[in-house]
Design an enzyme around this catalytic site. Structure first.
Site, PDB file in Angstrom:
ATOM      1  N   SER A 141      64.577  77.321  54.961  1.00  0.00           N
ATOM      2  CA  SER A 141      64.036  78.497  54.882  1.00  0.00           C
ATOM      3  C   SER A 141      64.220  78.838  56.582  1.00  0.00           C
ATOM      4  O   SER A 141      64.317  78.088  57.524  1.00  0.00           O
ATOM      5  CB  SER A 141      62.628  78.265  54.758  1.00  0.00           C
ATOM      6  OG  SER A 141      62.019  79.531  55.131  1.00  0.00           O
ATOM      7  N   TYR A 156      54.706  74.045  56.198  1.00  0.00           N
ATOM      8  CA  TYR A 156      55.979  74.824  55.388  1.00  0.00           C
ATOM      9  C   TYR A 156      57.144  74.504  56.403  1.00  0.00           C
ATOM     10  O   TYR A 156      58.229  74.069  56.077  1.00  0.00           O
ATOM     11  CB  TYR A 156      55.652  76.098  54.903  1.00  0.00           C
ATOM     12  CG  TYR A 156      56.837  76.541  53.903  1.00  0.00           C
ATOM     13  CD1 TYR A 156      57.127  76.123  52.667  1.00  0.00           C
ATOM     14  CD2 TYR A 156      57.693  77.574  54.636  1.00  0.00           C
ATOM     15  CE1 TYR A 156      58.197  76.741  52.148  1.00  0.00           C
ATOM     16  CE2 TYR A 156      58.567  78.242  53.865  1.00  0.00           C
ATOM     17  CZ  TYR A 156      58.920  77.782  52.731  1.00  0.00           C
ATOM     18  OH  TYR A 156      59.968  78.246  52.013  1.00  0.00           O
TER      19      TYR A 156
HETATM   20  P1  NAD Z   1      59.498  80.034  42.942  1.00  0.00           P
HETATM   21  O1  NAD Z   1      57.888  79.671  43.227  1.00  0.00           O
HETATM   22  O2  NAD Z   1      59.824  81.191  42.090  1.00  0.00           O
HETATM   23  O3  NAD Z   1      60.106  78.575  42.138  1.00  0.00           O
HETATM   24  C1  NAD Z   1      59.772  77.241  42.794  1.00  0.00           C
HETATM   25  C2  NAD Z   1      59.921  76.440  41.594  1.00  0.00           C
HETATM   26  O4  NAD Z   1      59.532  75.184  41.781  1.00  0.00           O
HETATM   27  C3  NAD Z   1      58.885  76.664  40.200  1.00  0.00           C
HETATM   28  O5  NAD Z   1      59.587  76.742  39.061  1.00  0.00           O
HETATM   29  C4  NAD Z   1      58.037  75.423  40.393  1.00  0.00           C
HETATM   30  O6  NAD Z   1      57.505  75.149  39.088  1.00  0.00           O
HETATM   31  C5  NAD Z   1      58.933  74.482  40.767  1.00  0.00           C
HETATM   32  N1  NAD Z   1      58.281  73.325  41.427  1.00  0.00           N
HETATM   33  C6  NAD Z   1      57.163  73.305  42.011  1.00  0.00           C
HETATM   34  N2  NAD Z   1      56.909  72.029  42.404  1.00  0.00           N
HETATM   35  C7  NAD Z   1      57.860  71.040  41.644  1.00  0.00           C
HETATM   36  C8  NAD Z   1      57.738  69.803  41.655  1.00  0.00           C
HETATM   37  N3  NAD Z   1      57.067  69.031  42.127  1.00  0.00           N
HETATM   38  N4  NAD Z   1      58.832  69.216  41.038  1.00  0.00           N
HETATM   39  C9  NAD Z   1      59.717  70.077  40.233  1.00  0.00           C
HETATM   40  N5  NAD Z   1      59.575  71.323  40.376  1.00  0.00           N
HETATM   41  C10 NAD Z   1      58.591  71.964  41.067  1.00  0.00           C
HETATM   42  O7  NAD Z   1      59.903  79.955  44.418  1.00  0.00           O
HETATM   43  P2  NAD Z   1      61.471  80.274  44.947  1.00  0.00           P
HETATM   44  O8  NAD Z   1      60.894  81.833  46.055  1.00  0.00           O
HETATM   45  O9  NAD Z   1      62.130  80.484  44.131  1.00  0.00           O
HETATM   46  O10 NAD Z   1      61.725  79.349  45.956  1.00  0.00           O
HETATM   47  C11 NAD Z   1      62.852  78.519  45.740  1.00  0.00           C
HETATM   48  C12 NAD Z   1      62.926  77.524  46.925  1.00  0.00           C
HETATM   49  O11 NAD Z   1      63.498  78.506  48.076  1.00  0.00           O
HETATM   50  C13 NAD Z   1      61.905  76.772  47.608  1.00  0.00           C
HETATM   51  O12 NAD Z   1      62.029  75.433  48.223  1.00  0.00           O
HETATM   52  C14 NAD Z   1      61.387  77.864  48.768  1.00  0.00           C
HETATM   53  O13 NAD Z   1      60.515  76.914  49.658  1.00  0.00           O
HETATM   54  C15 NAD Z   1      62.763  78.307  49.222  1.00  0.00           C
HETATM   55  N6  NAD Z   1      62.599  79.678  49.948  1.00  0.00           N
HETATM   56  C16 NAD Z   1      62.205  80.651  49.425  1.00  0.00           C
HETATM   57  C17 NAD Z   1      62.224  81.989  50.047  1.00  0.00           C
HETATM   58  C18 NAD Z   1      61.578  83.227  49.631  1.00  0.00           C
HETATM   59  O14 NAD Z   1      61.374  83.839  50.262  1.00  0.00           O
HETATM   60  N7  NAD Z   1      61.101  83.437  47.987  1.00  0.00           N
HETATM   61  C19 NAD Z   1      62.414  81.844  51.491  1.00  0.00           C
HETATM   62  C20 NAD Z   1      62.840  80.730  51.937  1.00  0.00           C
HETATM   63  C21 NAD Z   1      62.991  79.402  51.053  1.00  0.00           C
END
Ligand code: NAD
Length: 250
Positions: A141, A156
């Site tokens: 991130s 985080y």
């Molecule tokens: P999201 O919440 O839409 O999806 C995350 C998924 O991870 C969910 O389906 C959840 O059930 C699953 N999950 C959670 N804990 C788990 C576990 N222990 N084992 C298996 N699956 C698990 O989130 P997103 O926005 O699509 O984020 C995806 C990734 O990108 C994450 O790692 C997040 O930190 C990173 N990220 C997101 C953003 C953003 O702005 N959305 C920015 C930077 C990084």
């Protein structure tokens, strides 16, 4: 041109309908890959895999549990006959200030991103090493690079910075075996990870800091994951690729 014809990809946390993992899974499938979506809930994982088309699979896997990761990798090998790509995408976040972080917050957030990335990678590495090829893509991130300030708290940022270190150390150790490891650093992307806790004021503040003037789309991140998973990036390893609309230029 299809970039992943015949490849088999595992994507953790890929069941969230508007998430980065699901968008990545769809783009990989469109490019000829067979995809295994791993997520906490078996039915959600299976439903997400069915959305991609025929031949893809969904499996339950809590990436914080080593046995789950090993079992999922075995199940993918049994069902699909190989593993070429792993996207460590599962992650959770919490909007806490430094002094609000309790042990359970630290454990929850660092375990999914950091421990999960380690365990799932360990589960597939023997296969990738044996075939002398493979690509691991880890979701870090912009919070890791700029010290948060978007939504997630310091725990985080620390977890995602840990993912960067792990990505680079894995790249160094796996390169002689023909296996690459890279990280993506998304900025502010419109998904459901903020779980309704993103206020209008927070959103306005974040958008003001993005030179491109918009939140990212899940497809913006998926495109970068496709590049890193495919042979287009054959000589790229240990890198962190920014997908942030210019919100951190460094
Ligand atoms: P999201 O919440 O839409 O999806 C995350 C998924 O991870 C969910 O389906 C959840 O059930 C699953 N999950 C959670 N804990 C788990 C576990 N222990 N084992 C298996 N699956 C698990 O989130 P997103 O926005 O699509 O984020 C995806 C990734 O990108 C994450 O790692 C997040 O930190 C990173 N990220 C997101 C953003 C953003 O702005 N959305 C920015 C930077 C990084």
């Amino acid at each position: 041109m299809k970039l992943l014809d015949g490849k088999i990809a595992i994507i953790t946390g890929g069941a969230s309908p508007r998430g980065l993992g699901k968008a990545t899974a769809q783009l990989f499938a469109d490019h000829g890959a067979t995809v295994a979506i791993l997520d906490l809930d078996a039915d959600h994982a299976a439903a997400a895999a069915a959305d991609l088309g025929t031949g893809h699979i969904g499996l339950p896997c809590d990436v914080t549990k080593k046995d789950d990761c090993i079992a999922a990798a075995k199940a993918v090998l049994a069902a699909l006959g190989g593993i070429d790509i792993l996207v460590n995408n599962a992650g959770i976040t919490q909007p806490l200030k430094l002094m609000e972080i309790e042990a359970e917050n630290y454990d929850a957030v660092t375990d999914v991103s950091l421990r999960g990335t380690l365990y799932m990678s360990q589960a597939v590495i023997p296969t990738l090493r044996e075939q002398k090829s493979g690509s691991i893509v880890n979701m870090s991130s912009v919070s890791a690079q700029r010290g948060g300030g978007i939504f997630g708290g310091p725990h985080y940022s620390a977890a995602k910075a840990g993912v960067l270190g792990l990505t680079k150390a894995m790249a160094r150790e796996l390169a002689p075996d023909g296996v690459r490891s890279n990280a993506i650093c998304p900025g502010f992307i419109a998904t459901d990870i903020t779980a309704g806790k993103l206020t209008a004021a927070m959103k306005e503040q974040v958008l003001a800091g993005i030179p491109m003037g918009r939140a990212g789309e899940a497809s913006d991140v998926a495109g970068c994951a496709l590049f890193l998973a495919s042979d287009l990036s054959a000589y790229v390893t240990g890198s962190e690729v920014d997908v942030n609309g210019g919100s951190l230029i460094h």
